[in-house]
Scaffold this motif. Sequence first.
Motif, PDB file in Angstrom:
ATOM      1  N   ARG A 144       0.836  -1.202   0.000  1.00 59.19           N
ATOM      2  CA  ARG A 144       0.000   0.000   0.000  1.00 59.19           C
ATOM      3  C   ARG A 144       0.876   1.259   0.000  1.00 59.19           C
ATOM      4  N   MET A 168      -7.084   4.547   5.298  1.00 59.75           N
ATOM      5  CA  MET A 168      -7.143   4.027   3.932  1.00 59.75           C
ATOM      6  C   MET A 168      -8.527   3.459   3.629  1.00 59.75           C
ATOM      7  N   ALA A 172      -9.124  -1.587  -0.082  1.00 62.23           N
ATOM      8  CA  ALA A 172      -7.769  -2.147  -0.149  1.00 62.23           C
ATOM      9  C   ALA A 172      -7.700  -3.597   0.312  1.00 62.23           C
TER      10      ALA A 172
END
Length: 221
Positions: A144, A168, A172
């Motif tokens: 990431r 985030m 993801a």
Amino acid sequence: MERTLCIWFPDWPLRQPGTPTGKPVQAVDASNRVIAINNEASNEGVAVGMRRREAEAICPVIETVVADQGHDAARFEPVVKAIESIVPRVEIVRPGLVLVPITGAVRYFGGEEAVLERVNKELAAVALPGQRLGLAAGPFAAQRAAEATTAESPYLIVDDDSAFLHTMDVSAVGSEELVATFRWLGIGTLGDLAALPRAVVASRFGDVGLQAHRYAHGEDR
């Protein structure tokens, strides 16, 4: 403490001979998902992760290259060998993307910055520039981090995986179906997911949810 380096060439599938230049170009995998784009495509609003049809709707003039895993892997071998000259253990996620445990190398070369400098030096001899480097404790956060870099800032060192992942987007961590369910439940970030009791997540979503919860905490080693 374990440290993992992600080395990522965002445009690797586009580096094959015959790829058009000076116009928007995307590379897609066997499932017709966009896995690489050039700057012209990015400027038109195309993004990695889109479906091919979605990208073509946004940019009707975009050229499409179908990734050739075998050919891409063969072209990537010199890059892997260059990395192995520094660190012997290299995990190839796919051509253009590797994960490397560098804890020993950090001690040998005298620091994380020194390792990154050595990696860039070795890669300069075998590949065109453009690699992105992400460094974190675990592989998930390292990848990431690499994805969060830019051409102007091509490397990112993460000191705290959990804090880095907290804001985030939840996309993801997993499949579209799982992410859609998370969003429906109001779980929009990895921090939202990490805040849930692990037993509750495991009971509701099973192994795939449990793995996502571990990712959200930066626990993938």
